[in-house]
Scaffold this motif. Structure first.
Motif, PDB file in Angstrom:
ATOM      1  N   UNK A   1       0.878 -13.454   5.138  1.00 42.35           N
ATOM      2  CA  UNK A   1       2.025 -14.265   6.047  1.00 42.35           C
ATOM      3  C   UNK A   1       2.026 -13.273   7.113  1.00 42.35           C
ATOM      4  N   UNK A   2       2.259 -11.938   6.892  1.00 42.81           N
ATOM      5  CA  UNK A   2       2.186 -11.186   8.055  1.00 42.81           C
ATOM      6  C   UNK A   2       1.111 -11.249   9.277  1.00 42.81           C
ATOM      7  N   UNK A   3      -0.094 -11.362   8.528  1.00 42.47           N
ATOM      8  CA  UNK A   3      -1.479 -11.691   9.346  1.00 42.47           C
ATOM      9  C   UNK A   3      -1.255 -12.949  10.121  1.00 42.47           C
TER      10      UNK A   3
ATOM     11  N   UNK B   1      14.482  -4.605  14.473  1.00 46.47           N
ATOM     12  CA  UNK B   1      15.473  -4.303  12.937  1.00 46.47           C
ATOM     13  C   UNK B   1      14.546  -3.880  11.836  1.00 46.47           C
ATOM     14  N   UNK B   2      13.046  -4.455  11.977  1.00 52.68           N
ATOM     15  CA  UNK B   2      12.363  -4.010  10.880  1.00 52.68           C
ATOM     16  C   UNK B   2      11.624  -2.622  11.083  1.00 52.68           C
ATOM     17  N   UNK B   3      11.374  -2.041  12.360  1.00 53.61           N
ATOM     18  CA  UNK B   3      11.143  -0.679  12.797  1.00 53.61           C
ATOM     19  C   UNK B   3      12.180   0.097  12.508  1.00 53.61           C
TER      20      UNK B   3
ATOM     21  N   UNK C   1       4.177  -2.277   7.789  1.00 53.85           N
ATOM     22  CA  UNK C   1       3.691  -3.631   7.403  1.00 53.85           C
ATOM     23  C   UNK C   1       3.709  -3.599   5.745  1.00 53.85           C
ATOM     24  N   UNK C   2       3.619  -2.146   5.008  1.00 53.11           N
ATOM     25  CA  UNK C   2       3.800  -2.164   3.544  1.00 53.11           C
ATOM     26  C   UNK C   2       5.353  -2.269   3.347  1.00 53.11           C
ATOM     27  N   UNK C   3       6.141  -1.655   4.390  1.00 57.63           N
ATOM     28  CA  UNK C   3       7.631  -1.814   4.121  1.00 57.63           C
ATOM     29  C   UNK C   3       7.898  -3.267   3.945  1.00 57.63           C
TER      30      UNK C   3
END
Length: 297
Positions: A196-198, A224-226, A253-255
């Motif tokens: 999904x991320x890709x 927010x994710x960073x 991305x692993x997070x």
């Protein structure tokens, strides 16, 4: 002869009604083609559901085996249909002599389809192959240090997503997903979160956006994710207790993938420790696993 003395404005003025008629006809034709394509896809899906129908007994065992899957009801019925379509469109390959049985394929499909229950199977259109190993795999890796020296090493993998496919999974980890859910660990959901991320063309904790996500959420999402990842790295480095696997500190991305795992299999812990991320994921996936778990009989 397109080099005639008729000026372009006269030509345009004279042909405007015709152009409008052609435009209207073109729009009608496009709508007709769209309806035809939708009808064709619906026919293909009906055939797929017949070919890949999941027996009742096998489906009941799968739901019991992985208690984080939906209870019998509307979502469970939709998940079962999605699994049949998934099984029809994807290709399973056993590695190292492993034979992928029906129960194994259904177990993987059910967990892979849980995140896209309200997103649709098109979210996984970027790949076809799924390779299943009996256990964890040693992968050859290379890294270059600051002096330009290349170092080779082995990395133990429970799963891996490669852009364009295949998705690689360890069956021993998949099989244990019911028990490992309490720890927020699920290799299938983790790797398919990477898929999904890709979706936007890069692994950056920002997936392709479905239509229901607002511009406001899209704007605040990367920040927010960073920030959450940076805070998490500090927590891990200072030895604090975390709701997520410390492996999530490796990269943003692993997070993201680890957080998605926890969202579906240990949602109460994620909501308690990362309430803002839980709310973002609830909006994106159009699911609320905490409420769903509370309402289970």
């Amino acid at each position: 002869d397109w080099s005639s003395d008729v000026c372009s404005s006269d030509l345009m003025a004279a042909s405007a009604p015709e152009l409008r008629r052609l435009e209207a006809n073109g729009l009608t034709a496009m709508k007709g083609l769209e309806r035809l394509q939708q009808g064709w896809q619906a026919w293909r899906d009906r055939r797929a559901l017949q070919r890949r129908a999941i027996p009742d007994a096998l489906w009941r065992r799968t739901l019991k085996r992985f208690p984080f899957l939906p209870s019998p009801g509307q979502d469970e019925h939709a998940l079962r249909i999605l699994c049949s379509l998934f099984l029809d469109r994807k290709e399973f390959t056993g590695a190292q002599g492993l034979v992928v049985r029906d129960d194994m394929a259904v177990a993987i499909a059910a967990q892979a389809c849980l995140p896209i229950l309200h997103l649709g199977l098109q979210a996984y259109d970027g790949f076809v192959g799924i390779v299943v190993h009996p256990g964890q795999v040693l992968a050859k890796r290379q890294s270059m240090d600051d002096d330009g020296v290349v170092h080779e090493f082995d990395e133990v993998l429970s799963g891996e997503m490669v852009e364009g496919g295949p998705v690689t999974l360890s069956w021993s980890d998949v099989r244990a997903s019911g028990a490992s859910a309490q720890d927020g660990y699920n290799v299938v959901i983790h790797e398919f979160a990477h898929v999904l991320d890709m979706g936007n063309g890069a692994l950056d904790a920002t997936p392709a956006w479905p239509a229901h996500v607002s511009d406001g959420v899209k704007t605040q999402w990367p920040r927010m994710w960073l920030q959450a990842h940076a805070d998490f790295v500090c927590e891990v480095q200072t030895g604090q207790s975390t709701a997520l696997d410390p492996y999530a500190a490796h990269s943003v991305e692993e997070f993201f993938a680890v957080a998605v795992e926890a969202f579906f299999v240990a949602p109460a812990s994620l909501l308690q420790m990362q309430p803002q991320l839980y709310e973002l994921l609830k909006i994106y996936f159009k699911q609320d696993p905490v409420t769903a778990a509370r309402d289970k009989p």
